[in-house]
Design a protein around this motif. Sequence first.
Motif, mmCIF file in Angstrom:
data_model
loop_
_atom_site.group_PDB
_atom_site.id
_atom_site.type_symbol
_atom_site.label_atom_id
_atom_site.label_comp_id
_atom_site.label_asym_id
_atom_site.label_seq_id
_atom_site.Cartn_x
_atom_site.Cartn_y
_atom_site.Cartn_z
ATOM 1 N N MET A 1 38.604 49.927 41.047
ATOM 2 C CA MET A 1 37.274 50.033 41.661
ATOM 3 C C MET A 1 37.296 50.012 43.158
ATOM 4 S SD MET A 1 33.868 47.788 40.768
ATOM 5 C CE MET A 1 33.275 48.763 39.319
ATOM 6 N N GLN A 2 36.589 51.244 43.711
ATOM 7 C CA GLN A 2 36.520 51.145 45.254
ATOM 8 C C GLN A 2 35.389 50.557 45.556
ATOM 9 O OE1 GLN A 2 38.634 52.416 47.392
ATOM 10 N NE2 GLN A 2 40.062 52.903 45.872
ATOM 11 N N THR A 3 35.174 49.546 46.679
ATOM 12 C CA THR A 3 33.935 48.880 46.953
ATOM 13 C C THR A 3 33.332 49.589 48.049
ATOM 14 O OG1 THR A 3 35.210 47.638 48.548
ATOM 15 C CG2 THR A 3 34.655 46.693 46.290
ATOM 16 N N GLY A 4 34.049 50.472 48.756
ATOM 17 C CA GLY A 4 33.515 51.355 49.779
ATOM 18 C C GLY A 4 33.922 50.554 51.181
ATOM 19 N N ILE A 5 34.733 49.330 51.087
ATOM 20 C CA ILE A 5 34.760 48.787 52.525
ATOM 21 C C ILE A 5 36.431 48.513 52.304
ATOM 22 C CG2 ILE A 5 34.890 46.704 53.735
ATOM 23 C CD1 ILE A 5 32.257 48.142 53.956
ATOM 24 N N LYS A 6 37.362 49.286 52.860
ATOM 25 C CA LYS A 6 39.040 49.075 52.728
ATOM 26 C C LYS A 6 39.622 47.760 52.747
ATOM 27 C CE LYS A 6 43.068 51.452 54.396
ATOM 28 N NZ LYS A 6 43.576 52.177 55.346
ATOM 29 N N SER A 7 38.832 46.813 53.768
ATOM 30 C CA SER A 7 39.391 45.568 53.690
ATOM 31 C C SER A 7 39.136 44.681 52.603
ATOM 32 C CB SER A 7 38.831 44.956 55.061
ATOM 33 O OG SER A 7 37.574 44.531 54.969
ATOM 34 N N VAL A 8 37.960 44.969 51.736
ATOM 35 C CA VAL A 8 37.693 44.150 50.676
ATOM 36 C C VAL A 8 38.562 44.803 49.574
ATOM 37 C CG1 VAL A 8 36.245 43.697 48.894
ATOM 38 C CG2 VAL A 8 35.278 43.518 51.485
ATOM 39 N N ASP A 9 38.812 46.239 49.515
ATOM 40 C CA ASP A 9 39.622 46.860 48.473
ATOM 41 C C ASP A 9 41.325 46.225 48.685
ATOM 42 O OD1 ASP A 9 37.474 48.266 47.595
ATOM 43 O OD2 ASP A 9 38.086 49.988 48.740
ATOM 44 N N THR A 10 41.418 46.030 49.866
ATOM 45 C CA THR A 10 42.988 45.638 49.961
ATOM 46 C C THR A 10 43.069 44.115 49.509
ATOM 47 O OG1 THR A 10 43.102 47.038 52.071
ATOM 48 C CG2 THR A 10 44.456 45.104 51.979
ATOM 49 N N LEU A 11 41.853 43.320 49.872
ATOM 50 C CA LEU A 11 41.861 41.838 49.299
ATOM 51 C C LEU A 11 41.736 41.827 47.834
ATOM 52 C CD1 LEU A 11 39.520 40.446 51.824
ATOM 53 C CD2 LEU A 11 41.636 39.878 51.682
ATOM 54 N N ILE A 12 41.147 42.739 47.188
ATOM 55 C CA ILE A 12 41.154 42.707 45.814
ATOM 56 C C ILE A 12 42.372 43.026 45.328
ATOM 57 C CG2 ILE A 12 40.016 43.962 43.776
ATOM 58 C CD1 ILE A 12 37.349 44.148 45.520
ATOM 59 N N THR A 13 42.983 44.205 45.673
ATOM 60 C CA THR A 13 44.432 44.567 45.268
ATOM 61 C C THR A 13 45.512 43.488 45.559
ATOM 62 O OG1 THR A 13 43.848 46.871 46.080
ATOM 63 C CG2 THR A 13 46.111 46.263 45.564
ATOM 64 N N LYS A 14 45.190 42.586 46.561
ATOM 65 C CA LYS A 14 46.430 41.807 47.064
ATOM 66 C C LYS A 14 46.168 40.380 46.233
ATOM 67 C CE LYS A 14 48.040 38.869 50.876
ATOM 68 N NZ LYS A 14 47.733 38.702 52.343
ATOM 69 N N TYR A 15 44.832 39.893 45.823
ATOM 70 C CA TYR A 15 44.637 38.681 45.281
ATOM 71 C C TYR A 15 44.007 38.792 43.773
ATOM 72 C CZ TYR A 15 45.079 36.404 49.868
ATOM 73 O OH TYR A 15 45.529 36.100 50.983
ATOM 74 N N GLY A 16 43.449 40.125 43.534
ATOM 75 C CA GLY A 16 42.773 40.380 42.128
ATOM 76 C C GLY A 16 41.645 39.443 41.871
ATOM 77 N N ILE A 17 40.957 39.247 40.751
ATOM 78 C CA ILE A 17 40.008 38.432 40.779
ATOM 79 C C ILE A 17 40.118 37.360 39.780
ATOM 80 C CG2 ILE A 17 37.497 38.486 39.662
ATOM 81 C CD1 ILE A 17 37.784 40.156 41.950
ATOM 82 N N LEU A 18 39.844 35.995 40.195
ATOM 83 C CA LEU A 18 40.288 34.841 39.470
ATOM 84 C C LEU A 18 39.393 34.729 38.306
ATOM 85 C CD1 LEU A 18 40.488 32.102 42.523
ATOM 86 C CD2 LEU A 18 42.281 33.084 41.155
ATOM 87 N N VAL A 19 39.928 34.385 37.189
ATOM 88 C CA VAL A 19 39.144 33.989 36.128
ATOM 89 C C VAL A 19 39.264 32.716 35.399
ATOM 90 C CG1 VAL A 19 39.421 36.434 35.137
ATOM 91 C CG2 VAL A 19 41.060 34.562 34.664
ATOM 92 N N SER A 20 39.931 31.847 36.143
ATOM 93 C CA SER A 20 40.014 30.363 35.979
ATOM 94 C C SER A 20 39.906 29.647 37.366
ATOM 95 C CB SER A 20 41.398 30.159 35.261
ATOM 96 O OG SER A 20 42.518 30.382 36.079
ATOM 97 N N PRO A 21 39.728 28.444 37.222
ATOM 98 C CA PRO A 21 39.266 27.721 38.903
ATOM 99 C C PRO A 21 40.603 27.829 39.573
ATOM 100 C CG PRO A 21 38.563 26.246 36.763
ATOM 101 C CD PRO A 21 39.190 27.582 36.067
ATOM 102 N N GLY A 22 40.504 27.915 40.942
ATOM 103 C CA GLY A 22 41.555 28.205 41.730
ATOM 104 C C GLY A 22 40.941 28.754 43.225
ATOM 105 N N ALA A 23 41.802 28.732 44.088
ATOM 106 C CA ALA A 23 41.251 29.297 45.441
ATOM 107 C C ALA A 23 42.500 30.021 46.027
ATOM 108 C CB ALA A 23 41.047 28.093 46.118
ATOM 109 N N ASP A 24 42.181 31.152 47.195
ATOM 110 C CA ASP A 24 43.113 31.671 47.684
ATOM 111 C C ASP A 24 42.115 32.360 49.076
ATOM 112 O OD1 ASP A 24 41.665 34.154 47.139
ATOM 113 O OD2 ASP A 24 42.980 34.450 45.456
ATOM 114 N N GLU A 25 42.559 32.988 49.842
ATOM 115 C CA GLU A 25 41.895 33.303 51.087
ATOM 116 C C GLU A 25 40.614 33.926 50.838
ATOM 117 O OE1 GLU A 25 44.378 35.525 53.882
ATOM 118 O OE2 GLU A 25 45.930 33.899 54.219
#
Length: 118
Positions: A1-25
Amino acid sequence: MQTGIKSVDTLITKYGILVSPGADEFQRRVRLTGGDERANNLPFCMYQKVAHAPLSKCFNVHHFYLPSHKGKLASFLFDEKGNLIEQVYYQRVARWVKVCRKLEQLVTRAKQDVQLAA
């Protein structure tokens, strides 16, 4: 899914979306119970929901951050069934609000995918 902001799209590609407790940048997901002291760090509307809930009630809080700007992007509060209770968008510019709405869709969809897989 494209958010329209390249930096956010890159972060989603790099880290994905957490579905359980956890943390990243990019994001942090925390599980809280009613009356949990960690709710003190939440936005006031979320704090009220968690602090005044019975101890048997569970919540998931999903925070998104912009590492490049060192700021918060959005926070979402879900109940134990995965229903969205509260959301806070820290950015007020229209294009960033659209990004926050797309993130909300991604988090909700990711939660539904996990329930279907279980």
